[in-house]
Design a protein around this motif. Structure first.
Motif, PDB file in Angstrom:
ATOM      1  N   LEU A   1      -2.648  14.507   0.121  1.00 23.97           N
ATOM      2  CA  LEU A   1      -1.862  13.317   0.432  1.00 23.97           C
ATOM      3  C   LEU A   1      -0.446  13.671   0.868  1.00 23.97           C
ATOM      4  CD1 LEU A   1      -2.865  10.953  -2.518  1.00 23.97           C
ATOM      5  CD2 LEU A   1      -3.585  10.758  -0.126  1.00 23.97           C
ATOM      6  N   GLU A   2       0.053  12.925   1.831  1.00 16.10           N
ATOM      7  CA  GLU A   2       1.449  13.005   2.256  1.00 16.10           C
ATOM      8  C   GLU A   2       2.044  11.601   2.196  1.00 16.10           C
ATOM      9  OE1 GLU A   2       1.651  14.707   6.122  1.00 16.10           O
ATOM     10  OE2 GLU A   2       0.895  16.671   5.477  1.00 16.10           O
ATOM     11  N   SER A   3       3.364  11.535   2.064  1.00 16.42           N
ATOM     12  CA  SER A   3       4.034  10.237   2.022  1.00 16.42           C
ATOM     13  C   SER A   3       4.776   9.985   3.325  1.00 16.42           C
ATOM     14  CB  SER A   3       5.009  10.166   0.850  1.00 16.42           C
ATOM     15  OG  SER A   3       6.069  11.088   1.030  1.00 16.42           O
ATOM     16  N   GLU A   4       4.951   8.711   3.633  1.00 17.95           N
ATOM     17  CA  GLU A   4       5.661   8.341   4.863  1.00 17.95           C
ATOM     18  C   GLU A   4       6.346   6.994   4.666  1.00 17.95           C
ATOM     19  OE1 GLU A   4       3.656   6.805   8.658  1.00 17.95           O
ATOM     20  OE2 GLU A   4       4.062   8.910   9.156  1.00 17.95           O
ATOM     21  N   ARG A   5       7.611   6.920   5.079  1.00 25.77           N
ATOM     22  CA  ARG A   5       8.361   5.675   5.031  1.00 25.77           C
ATOM     23  C   ARG A   5       8.680   5.236   6.457  1.00 25.77           C
ATOM     24  NH1 ARG A   5       9.768   1.184   2.457  1.00 25.77           N
ATOM     25  NH2 ARG A   5      10.115   2.291   0.481  1.00 25.77           N
ATOM     26  N   LEU A   6       8.237   4.012   6.800  1.00 25.37           N
ATOM     27  CA  LEU A   6       8.526   3.430   8.109  1.00 25.37           C
ATOM     28  C   LEU A   6       9.139   2.060   7.887  1.00 25.37           C
ATOM     29  CD1 LEU A   6       5.308   4.322  10.173  1.00 25.37           C
ATOM     30  CD2 LEU A   6       7.560   5.388  10.338  1.00 25.37           C
ATOM     31  N   GLU A   7      10.447   1.975   8.066  1.00 23.79           N
ATOM     32  CA  GLU A   7      11.197   0.739   7.842  1.00 23.79           C
ATOM     33  C   GLU A   7      10.897   0.195   6.442  1.00 23.79           C
ATOM     34  OE1 GLU A   7      10.277  -1.810  11.145  1.00 23.79           O
ATOM     35  OE2 GLU A   7      11.448  -0.606  12.547  1.00 23.79           O
ATOM     36  N   ASP A   8      10.255  -0.962   6.341  1.00 23.39           N
ATOM     37  CA  ASP A   8      10.012  -1.569   5.032  1.00 23.39           C
ATOM     38  C   ASP A   8       8.671  -1.182   4.428  1.00 23.39           C
ATOM     39  OD1 ASP A   8      12.438  -2.910   5.156  1.00 23.39           O
ATOM     40  OD2 ASP A   8      11.543  -4.670   6.128  1.00 23.39           O
ATOM     41  N   ASP A   9       7.929  -0.323   5.103  1.00 25.19           N
ATOM     42  CA  ASP A   9       6.587   0.038   4.639  1.00 25.19           C
ATOM     43  C   ASP A   9       6.561   1.468   4.112  1.00 25.19           C
ATOM     44  OD1 ASP A   9       5.545  -2.434   5.349  1.00 25.19           O
ATOM     45  OD2 ASP A   9       5.107  -1.780   7.388  1.00 25.19           O
ATOM     46  N   PHE A  10       5.780   1.667   3.045  1.00 26.58           N
ATOM     47  CA  PHE A  10       5.589   2.994   2.477  1.00 26.58           C
ATOM     48  C   PHE A  10       4.096   3.310   2.515  1.00 26.58           C
ATOM     49  CE2 PHE A  10       4.741   5.875  -1.077  1.00 26.58           C
ATOM     50  CZ  PHE A  10       5.647   6.894  -0.796  1.00 26.58           C
ATOM     51  N   TYR A  11       3.764   4.544   2.899  1.00 22.43           N
ATOM     52  CA  TYR A  11       2.373   4.940   3.071  1.00 22.43           C
ATOM     53  C   TYR A  11       2.083   6.227   2.306  1.00 22.43           C
ATOM     54  CZ  TYR A  11       2.723   1.856   7.163  1.00 22.43           C
ATOM     55  OH  TYR A  11       2.937   0.787   7.999  1.00 22.43           O
ATOM     56  N   LEU A  12       0.851   6.346   1.842  1.00 23.55           N
ATOM     57  CA  LEU A  12       0.274   7.615   1.425  1.00 23.55           C
ATOM     58  C   LEU A  12      -0.854   7.912   2.397  1.00 23.55           C
ATOM     59  CD1 LEU A  12       0.132   7.403  -2.478  1.00 23.55           C
ATOM     60  CD2 LEU A  12       1.784   8.618  -1.044  1.00 23.55           C
ATOM     61  N   LEU A  13      -0.820   9.113   2.986  1.00 19.79           N
ATOM     62  CA  LEU A  13      -1.767   9.454   4.041  1.00 19.79           C
ATOM     63  C   LEU A  13      -2.603  10.659   3.647  1.00 19.79           C
ATOM     64  CD1 LEU A  13       1.267   8.765   5.413  1.00 19.79           C
ATOM     65  CD2 LEU A  13      -0.123   8.819   7.465  1.00 19.79           C
ATOM     66  N   SER A  14      -3.921  10.503   3.727  1.00 11.67           N
ATOM     67  CA  SER A  14      -4.829  11.639   3.677  1.00 11.67           C
ATOM     68  C   SER A  14      -5.171  11.986   5.120  1.00 11.67           C
ATOM     69  CB  SER A  14      -6.090  11.279   2.893  1.00 11.67           C
ATOM     70  OG  SER A  14      -6.973  10.506   3.688  1.00 11.67           O
ATOM     71  N   PRO A  15      -5.845  13.106   5.377  1.00 11.11           N
ATOM     72  CA  PRO A  15      -6.260  13.410   6.752  1.00 11.11           C
ATOM     73  C   PRO A  15      -7.168  12.343   7.358  1.00 11.11           C
ATOM     74  CG  PRO A  15      -6.396  15.383   5.398  1.00 11.11           C
ATOM     75  CD  PRO A  15      -6.121  14.241   4.469  1.00 11.11           C
ATOM     76  N   SER A  16      -7.763  11.479   6.516  1.00  9.48           N
ATOM     77  CA  SER A  16      -8.733  10.495   7.009  1.00  9.48           C
ATOM     78  C   SER A  16      -8.305   9.046   6.853  1.00  9.48           C
ATOM     79  CB  SER A  16     -10.075  10.682   6.278  1.00  9.48           C
ATOM     80  OG  SER A  16     -10.578  11.984   6.448  1.00  9.48           O
ATOM     81  N   VAL A  17      -7.432   8.758   5.892  1.00  8.08           N
ATOM     82  CA  VAL A  17      -7.106   7.375   5.545  1.00  8.08           C
ATOM     83  C   VAL A  17      -5.602   7.212   5.391  1.00  8.08           C
ATOM     84  CG1 VAL A  17      -7.419   5.510   3.859  1.00  8.08           C
ATOM     85  CG2 VAL A  17      -9.327   7.043   4.397  1.00  8.08           C
TER      86      VAL A  17
END
Length: 480
Positions: free
Chosen positions: A407-423
C-alpha cells in the motif's frame, strides 16, 4: 444485444442449471452444453485450431470431429465478430445456454467461499480479513477467483510430475502416507479435529497442495473417509489423469456417486489434451475442468513458485537489471487456502493465506505459523494456539500500526487514498478517518500512542481513533 436474462431463461425452461444433481436433467440439454464446452476447450488449448478456424469454420470443426455449428457459436470465439455485433441483435439460444453454464461455474466459486466459513469466531474474522485483503491486493477479478478454502491436506510429500512452472514449487516425490490401519485411524481423527475447529465449513477442504493426489495409491480411500466424516466428496486436481485411465474413470464415477462437484485435469502438453478428448466423451467431461498448461494454450502461468524462479533466472542470465524493472514487482499466486496446510507424511501443519508472490513469499502464500504433531489431540491444541496467537478480533492499544507493504498513500486536495497495485481506496467521506490514516501511515507507532497523540494535538477522541483504526484493520489493510 437483445436477450432475456438467465433468471428469465430458467423460468421459461430455455436455460437449466447443470452443476449438482443431473439425474433428472434433459440429456439432450447436457449433450448440447457438453459439445460447446468441448469446442471451447479445443479453442483454448490448440493454437493451430484458433488460427485456422476463421479461415474455414465448418471444415476445421469437422477435421477435429466436433459436433457443433461453429457459425452459431461465433460470438464465443470470434472477438472481431463480437465487437461488431449489433447491440439490438438477438443472441443465439445455445450461446445464452453456454453463457449460463459459465456463469454457474463462476458462482460455484462464490458458493464454496460462502460455505467454508468457520464457526470459531476468531478464525472466521481472520478469514474475512484475508478475503478483503486479497481483493485489495489482487483486484476484483483475481480476488474473486480465490475461494479461501479452510484447509488443504497433503497425502504425500513432494510430487512425481515435476512441472517446470509449479506455482508452489513442489519438490520431488519422497514419501507417501499409505492407508494402513494406524494411518487410517489417525486420518479419521485429524478430520474430526478439523470438523471440531472449523465446523461444517471443513467440508470445503481438499487433499492436495504441492503434490499430485494420484501419487498416493490409496487416495480414493482417504476421500471416502473425508466424505463420511465431513459430508462432502472433496474436489481433485491432478496432472496425472492419463497415467492410469481406468483409475481416473473410476475416480470420476466415485465422485458422481458421492455427489462430488467439479474435478480438474491439469494438462501439460497438447498430446495429453488430445488423448483426454479421445478417451473421454464430452458428457464424461461435463464435471471436469481442463486446465491447459501446454505451450499452445491461450493464457499464461501464474508468476509464483517455480515459474517465478525460472523467469528471474532467465532474466538474470541475460544480465538484465531485474530490481529496477516493473517485472520485479509483479506477483501472483495459485494459493486458495486461508487456513491450515497439513502434511500427513511429516505430520506438519502451517497457518497460511494467499498473497502476491515476492522475495519474502515466493510461493504466493504467507506462512504465519508452523508446527508438527504426533497425535490428533496435539493437532487440536496446536490449531487452537495458532488461532489465539495470530487472530485477534481487534487491534490492541499496544499493537503497532503496520500497513500492508504493497500500500501507498496519496493526498489529492481534499481526498486521501490508499493505493495497492490493483485497487485505489478513497477515504473522502470522513475527514476524521482521513486524519487518522494520514497520521498513522508510515509511522512507527502503536494504536494507543497514535490515539493519545491525535487526542492531544487534534482533539480527536481516543475512542474515535481506535474505531477508525479497527475499521481499516477489518478491511485487511493493517498487518497483525
Amino acid at each position: 444485444m437483445t436477450t432475456i436474462s438467465i433468471e428469465e431463461g430458467l423460468k421459461t425452461g430455455e436455460i437449466k442449471l447443470l452443476l449438482g444433481d443431473q439425474k433428472n436433467l434433459d440429456r439432450d440439454y447436457i449433450a448440447t452444453i457438453a459439445a460447446i464446452k468441448r469446442f471451447m476447450e479445443r479453442w483454448s488449448a490448440d493454437r493451430q485450431f484458433r488460427e485456422t478456424l476463421p479461415l474455414d469454420p465448418y471444415g476445421v470443426t469437422r477435421q477435429y470431429k466436433l459436433d457443433i455449428d461453429p457459425e452459431e457459436m461465433r460470438l464465443l470465439w470470434d472477438m472481431e465478430f463480437l465487437e461488431n455485433y449489433h447491440p439490438d441483435a438477438a443472441i443465439p439460444l445455445k450461446v445464452r445456454q453456454y453463457d449460463a453454464y459459465i456463469s454457474e461455474c463462476l458462482q460455484y466459486r462464490e458458493k464454496i467461499r460462502e460455505q467454508a466459513v468457520p464457526i470459531e469466531p476468531r478464525l472466521r474474522a481472520w478469514r474475512k480479513r484475508q478475503i478483503r485483503r486479497t481483493f485489495s491486493e489482487f483486484g476484483f477479478e483475481k480476488g474473486d477467483s480465490i475461494v479461501h478454502a479452510p484447509f488443504a491436506i497433503e497425502l504425500s510429500k513432494g510430487c512425481s510430475v515435476g512441472c517446470w512452472f509449479c506455482g508452489v514449487a513442489a519438490q520431488r516425490l519422497e514419501g507417501i502416507f499409505y492407508y494402513s490401519s494406524d494411518n487410517a485411524r489417525l486420518w479419521r481423527e485429524v478430520l474430526e479435529v478439523l470438523k471440531k475447529v472449523i465446523g461444517s465449513g471443513a467440508s470445503e477442504g481438499f487433499c492436495y497442495w504441492a503434490t499430485d493426489p494420484l501419487d498416493n495409491p490409496d487416495y480414493e480411500q482417504f476421500l471416502i473417509d473425508f466424505h463420511a466424516i465431513l459430508g462432502k466428496f472433496p474436489q481433485t486436481t491432478t496432472a496425472s489423469a492419463m497415467r492410469n485411465l481406468e483409475r481416473t474413470k473410476n475416480l470420476l464415477k466415485l465422485s458422481k456417486e458421492k455427489n462430488g462437484d467439479v474435478e480438474r485435469f491439469s494438462l501439460l502438453t497438447l498430446k495429453d489434451f488430445d488423448r483426454v478428448h479421445q478417451e473421454f466423451s464430452a458428457e464424461e467431461l461435463m464435471s471436469v475442468e481442463l486446465i491447459c498448461q501446454n505451450d499452445e494454450a491461450s493464457g499464461g502461468k501464474a508468476f509464483a513458485g517455480r515459474a517465478r524462479e525460472e523467469r528471474f533466472s532467465k532474466r538474470m542470465k541475460a544480465s538484465e537489471q531485474f530490481s529496477s524493472t516493473a517485472d520485479a514487482q509483479i506477483g501472483n499466486t495459485i494459493a486458495c487456502v486461508s487456513g491450515f496446510l497439513l502434511n500427513m507424511v511429516d505430520l506438519s501443519v502451517k497457518l497460511i493465506s494467499p498473497c502476491n508472490a515476492d522475495e519474502t513469499w515466493p510461493l504466493g502464500y504467507r506462512i504465519y505459523d508452523q508446527a508438527t504433531f504426533n497425535t490428533a489431540s496435539e493437532l487440536h491444541t496446536i490449531l487452537k494456539q495458532m488461532i489465539k496467537n495470530h487472530m485477534p478480533m481487534t487491534l490492541g492499544l499496544q499493537d503497532p500500526i503496520s500497513f500492508r507493504p504493497d500500500l501507498e498513500s496519496e493526498r489529492l486536495e481534499d481526498d486521501f487514498y490508499l493505493l495497492s497495485p490493483s485497487v485505489k481506496h478513497c477515504f473522502s467521506d470522513t475527514p476524521q478517518l482521513q486524519k487518522v490514516l494520514e497520521s498513522a501511515f508510515g509511522k512507527n507507532v502503536t494504536a494507543g500512542e497514535l490515539a493519545l497523540t491525535l487526542e492531544r494535538e487534534q482533539g480527536i477522541p481516543l475512542s474515535e481513533t481506535l474505531y477508525y483504526l479497527n475499521a481499516v484493520f477489518q478491511e485487511g489493510m493493517i498487518n497483525t
